[in-house]
Scaffold this active site. Sequence first.
Site, PDB file in Angstrom:
ATOM      1  N   SER A 139      50.306  81.782  -7.387  1.00  0.00           N
ATOM      2  CA  SER A 139      51.095  81.613  -8.711  1.00  0.00           C
ATOM      3  C   SER A 139      50.040  81.057  -9.800  1.00  0.00           C
ATOM      4  O   SER A 139      49.097  80.377  -9.280  1.00  0.00           O
ATOM      5  CB  SER A 139      52.155  80.625  -8.518  1.00  0.00           C
ATOM      6  OG  SER A 139      52.832  80.271  -9.821  1.00  0.00           O
ATOM      7  N   TYR A 152      57.292  73.841  -5.235  1.00  0.00           N
ATOM      8  CA  TYR A 152      56.906  75.135  -5.420  1.00  0.00           C
ATOM      9  C   TYR A 152      55.243  75.047  -5.779  1.00  0.00           C
ATOM     10  O   TYR A 152      54.725  75.930  -5.076  1.00  0.00           O
ATOM     11  CB  TYR A 152      57.575  75.733  -6.563  1.00  0.00           C
ATOM     12  CG  TYR A 152      57.248  77.251  -7.000  1.00  0.00           C
ATOM     13  CD1 TYR A 152      57.751  78.156  -6.310  1.00  0.00           C
ATOM     14  CD2 TYR A 152      56.364  77.202  -7.942  1.00  0.00           C
ATOM     15  CE1 TYR A 152      57.387  79.291  -6.551  1.00  0.00           C
ATOM     16  CE2 TYR A 152      55.654  78.626  -8.238  1.00  0.00           C
ATOM     17  CZ  TYR A 152      56.438  79.694  -7.450  1.00  0.00           C
ATOM     18  OH  TYR A 152      56.105  81.030  -7.859  1.00  0.00           O
TER      19      TYR A 152
END
Length: 252
Positions: A139, A152
């Site tokens: 990400s 996350y």
Amino acid sequence: MDTAKDTVLITGGGTGIGRAFAEALHARGARVIIAGRRAEVLKEVADANPGMAYEVLDVGDGEAIKTFAARVTAAHPDLNVVVNNAGIMKAEDLTAEPFDLSVVDEIVAINLLGTIRLTAALLPHLKTKASATVVTVSSGLAFVPLVATPTYNATKAAIHSWSQSLRWQLKDTSVKVVEWAPPAVATDLMPGHAEDPNSMPLADFISESVALFEAGHDEVQVQRVKFLSGAEARGDYATVFQTLNGTHREVR
């Protein structure tokens, strides 16, 4: 990746970027197997794309991964690409009392351990292929964290590091390792993502990503994510961190 010839397994393939990527590869002639936790969602996608296969898998379940790997390689012996796309993103308040560690456990089990376990389970099979690829999904938040989603971010930073080690250790084999680092994309990964004007349109993200995969890059980064991934190298990390968190823009 040779999208016209590969047999590709995509976890989290029933929704979001997983479904869109599966459909894009399927349209180019790849044999695609999607996996996820909800059979009804997977069946809907497969029915809409004749010839696409599906298998039920919860990547957060380590024992299920072992049996799944044996089942999917037996059913699809030509499998040569795995895309570790399954992931969840949840906001957390680290100052809460008590702090909910169950959320941490869930995110780590799916985002990080799921990728490691499934890759480990499939590597013996992939090594038998003349050309194979392991795709990890990190990400933009692996490079600059969104403070609202700390675990996350941490799992995606770990995937970024782990992918580099895996690539090096497999450099003398037939297995290529590609890290795919999305920016904010208009999906339902978190509430509001799909409607957020700062999210990259899904069709644009997939089109640009597929072109980068086909070009043979080790790291697939669309232009939109480089604001984050290049922050430290550019020397403007503090500014990017403040911009990201000052405006609360969520990024996959």
